[in-house]
Design a protein around this motif. Structure first.
Motif, PDB file in Angstrom:
ATOM      1  N   ASP A 350       0.701  -1.273  -0.035  1.00  0.00           N
ATOM      2  CA  ASP A 350       0.066   0.103  -0.033  1.00  0.00           C
ATOM      3  C   ASP A 350       0.895   1.187   0.017  1.00  0.00           C
ATOM      4  O   ASP A 350       0.485   2.130  -0.713  1.00  0.00           O
ATOM      5  N   THR A 353       2.492   1.709  -3.395  1.00  0.00           N
ATOM      6  CA  THR A 353       1.354   2.232  -4.200  1.00  0.00           C
ATOM      7  C   THR A 353       1.082   3.877  -4.113  1.00  0.00           C
ATOM      8  O   THR A 353       0.943   4.718  -4.934  1.00  0.00           O
ATOM      9  N   ASP A 357       1.629   6.769  -6.606  1.00  0.00           N
ATOM     10  CA  ASP A 357       0.594   7.520  -6.925  1.00  0.00           C
ATOM     11  C   ASP A 357       0.869   9.039  -7.027  1.00  0.00           C
ATOM     12  O   ASP A 357       0.528   9.837  -7.814  1.00  0.00           O
ATOM     13  N   PHE A 380       4.543  -6.022  -7.169  1.00  0.00           N
ATOM     14  CA  PHE A 380       4.530  -4.536  -7.539  1.00  0.00           C
ATOM     15  C   PHE A 380       5.498  -4.858  -8.812  1.00  0.00           C
ATOM     16  O   PHE A 380       6.827  -5.151  -8.577  1.00  0.00           O
TER      17      PHE A 380
END
Lengths: 487, 282
Positions: A350, A353, A357, A380
């Motif tokens: 997480d 990510t 982002d 990933f």
């Protein structure tokens, strides 16, 4: 912005047959217990569930420690320090350390497979790097145990006593070796807490201590989450704290220890830069960059996570880099062909990510390897950001994943300034054929490890550790002994 | 007529930004002089000066740094009588004991002058790694060091904490003994008239308890020697220093016996070991 996948001609056109290493080698058990005062015992704390990050299946239940278990472990370590290990001549301590090193080698296959199951790292890394290097740490330090007078810290240096050690999940057994081997060589006893998500090899290491006939209480392993780590740090019976992990937790530990006179060593985060000059051997540099940031899924504090390329070769290098990264095979960590395994936990995935982002939203150009991702597990895909500016989060914060941020520079001075533009100072890489430039840059980069025309090299004889917010103290070699001696 | 001494920052002698001064008395309570009473702003200015001087001093050759430190010792020798007077007044010791202290202080500076080019040899290593690489480790200065000089030993203690910091290539901001600042003022004059570049040592007279927290929390100070800070303050200083992972010298209780062999501890604590690797091949 997203770049199109690279020309398919650049992708290795053949497939590899699976080459799985049998998981039975791990001798996985459904339940693991703590090691306290020379015995395997169930703790009073909450049990941990260790899962395989590549499949999300439950591997084992691990008995967790409570605060009173930490008390007992510290008391056992204190008793061993006073009665057996402390008074023992260094030459005798050395023999135990040699024996431990041998046993790690003998059980190397088992440890490697277990490590890969628990951590998610590719078997070729746990088998060829983690476990052999862990054994090497015990060999190296075995030889120090009776030579401490010659270590440059004055005659007859004394141990500190009981060392509390808290290690991370990215190199579970290797980090254990880097902490326990020097502590024992210097005559200290230890209470070690492995990471919550990767406790298994530490508990098998406890069996090795038993097999080696190590006196009871010299090594104690307590499993648990951050709260148990905090218990160890705050425990008045502990004389020294060694921690490897995040800068944030490191600062908290430092605050807890303030005013106690207990000696901390901290190996914290990093945001290492690889500087590629225009005369660099490009193919060699590409291999180093890839090894620097995609090894262990990028979950390495000294990863070369910022790539600084001289502007004139940036385009060529980026093309080649994309082609090379596209060949990395991602998947089953137990497959000997796998280059990129699983991220250690859902939480870590997480975080990766979230940061990537942020890279998108701040305007960096994202390229993602076209490799397929497994349906289950925490994976990933290797990712390269270009057009990265120094102010972006992906250039400043530790991503701790297979993500590379590419920046450019024009002059050597600018390269060094950008490399140093971070609160961290753990590692850096320099790529150039010009020896004088290597030495010039190596002198100016504020980092504890500088790799020139190579990256991510480790050895128990070579001191490792950070400048600035990457922590203080060194592990390895003569400098590393200072952490465990009263000097 | 009583003098009013100033601070020593960036090679110059400014007044305190705050305009404050503080009376200095001898050990029997007789007024000696006024000394500038540094403020938080003076600390910040001194850190800026120390940072500015860091590149030049840390990149100077070890040979050059050794010569500069030796020159400092020579200039100290020229002020031997003045230093002895000040030690008598500050510490209330006999003239003979004060002279001995001054001689030891000069010797201490010479001792550290000799360390500049031995440090890397003694603390550095060539690492026999298991592979085709050339790997070596060498100490480098940590950066800007905040030094709280000892409160009691106004000269020998001061020299014993400042000399290792600059011998190792660091620059520093030093807060002198609060009640016994005059030897530090004279040392400033020595430093200004020797070959030490401005900003390498910045000497502030003032209250250690007031100024230490600003040094401990300053983001551009890399290391802290809390020797002269009140013991009651040390835990707080370490807590503030944690925010920037600042190196803090582990100071034991009480003021050390400065006449003993200093060893390499202070040199080691204010240096970082850098390990450099390069492949070996044809």
């Amino acid at each position: 912005m997203t770049d199109p996948a690279p020309d398919s001609a650049h992708i290795v056109p053949w497939q590899y047959s699976p080459a799985p290493v049998p998981r039975e080698l791990a001798n996985l058990r459904s339940h693991y217990r703590m090691f306290l005062g020379g015995e395997f015992v169930d703790g009073d704390g909450e049990s941990l569930t260790s899962i395989n990050p590549a499949t999300e299946e439950v591997l084992a239940e691990v008995s967790g420690a409570s605060a009173s278990d930490v008390d007992r472990a510290v008391a056992a370590a204190r008793a061993a320090f006073e009665r057996s290990w402390g008074p023992m001549p260094g030459s005798e301590r050395a023999k135990y350390l040699f024996r431990i090193a041998r046993l790690i080698q003998e059980r190397g296959r088992e440890l490697a497979v277990l490590e890969t199951l628990d951590n998610g790292k590719p078997i070729k890394e746990s088998r060829d790097v983690d476990i052999p290097t862990a054994a090497a740490h015990f060999f190296h330090h075995a030889g120090w145990a009776d030579k401490l007078d010659h270590a440059g810290h004055g005659a007859n240096p004394r141990p500190l006593g009981v060392a509390g050690q808290i290690i991370p999940w990215n190199f579970p057994l290797l980090m254990l070796a880097r902490k326990i081997a020097p502590a024992l060589a210097c005559g200290n006893t230890v209470v070690l807490k492995p990471a919550e998500t990767t406790p298994l090899t530490a508990l098998v290491f406890a069996e090795i201590c038993e097999q080696a006939g190590l006196p009871a209480g010299v090594v104690n392993i307590v499993a648990g989450a951050d709260d148990i780590g905090a218990e160890i740090v705050a425990h008045g019976g502990v004389d020294k704290i060694a921690f490897t992990g995040s800068t944030e937790v490191g600062k908290r530990i430092r605050r807890t220890l303030a005013g106690t006179g207990r000696k901390p060593t901290l190996e914290l985060g990093g945001k290492g830069a690889s500087i590629v000059f225009d005369d660099a051997p490009i193919d060699q540099a590409i291999e180093g960059i890839v090894g620097g940031v995609f090894v262990n899924q990028g979950q390495v504090s000294c990863a070369g996570s910022r790539l600084l390329v001289q502007e004139s070769i940036a385009e060529e290098l980026l093309d080649k880099l994309h082609s090379r990264v596209a060949t990395l095979r991602l998947g089953d960590p137990l497959d000997a062909n796998t280059d990129v395994g699983a991220i250690n936990s859902a939480t870590r995935l997480d975080r990766i990510t979230e940061l990537t982002d942020a890279g998108d939203s701040e305007g960096a150009r994202r390229w993602t390897s076209p490799c397929p991702l497994p349906d289950r597990g925490f994976f990933f895909a290797p990712t390269v950001f270009s057009d990265v500016q120094q102010s972006m989060r992906i250039a400043r914060e530790e991503i701790f994943g297979p993500v590379l941020s590419v920046l450019t520079f024009r002059t050597p001075d600018e390269a060094v300034a950008k490399a140093n533009n971070t609160s961290y100072g753990l590692s850096a890489g320099i790529w150039t054929e010009k020896g004088s430039r290597i030495l010039w840059a190596a002198q100016r980069i504020r980092a504890g490890a500088v790799w020139a025309n190579t990256f991510n090299r480790f050895d128990p004889t070579a001191p490792f550790g950070g400048y600035r917010e990457s922590g203080f103290g060194r592990e390895g070699g003569r400098a590393g002994l200072e952490a465990y001696l009263d000097v | 007529m009583a003098r009013t001494h100033k601070l020593y920052v960036a090679g110059a002698f400014p007044r305190s930004e705050s305009g404050r001064v503080h009376p200095v008395h001898d050990s029997r309570g007789e007024f000696l002089a006024n000394a500038a009473w540094a403020s938080r702003k003076d600390v910040r200015d001194a850190v800026v000066a120390a940072r500015k001087a860091f590149d030049g001093w840390s990149e100077a050759t070890a040979y050059n740094r050794g010569q500069v430190l030796f020159r400092v010792a020579e200039v100290m020798e020229g002020r031997r009588a003045q230093f002895a007077d000040e030690v008598v007044a500050a510490e209330g010791v006999s003239r003979e004991a004060a002279e001995s202290t001054v001689d030891k202080s000069i010797d201490r500076m010479v001792w550290y002058a000799g360390w500049t080019d031995k440090l890397a040899m003694v603390l550095g290593t060539v690492n026999p790694v298991a592979g085709p690489y050339f790997s070596f480790s060498a100490p480098e200065p940590t950066g800007v060091v905040g030094v709280l000089a000892p409160q009691k030993s106004a000269l020998l203690g001061l020299v014993s904490v400042v000399a290792p910091v600059i011998a190792a290539g660091n620059t520093c901001v030093v807060v002198s003994s609060t009640e016994r600042p005059l030897p530090a003022v004279t040392l400033s004059e020595v430093l200004a008239t020797s070959d030490l570049p401005g900003g390498v040592v910045n000497l502030l007279t003032g209250d250690a308890a007031e100024l230490a927290p600003w040094l401990a929390s300053h983001a551009d100070v890399n290391a802290l020697d809390p020797t002269g800070a009140p013991e009651s303050l040390r835990a707080d200083l370490e807590r503030s220093a944690a925010e920037t992972v600042k190196r803090v010298l582990d100071v034991r209780h009480g003021e050390p016996d400065w006449s003993g062999d200093p060893g390499v501890r202070r040199l080691r604590e204010f240096t970082e070991i850098k390990t450099v690797w390069h492949p070996v091949g044809t």
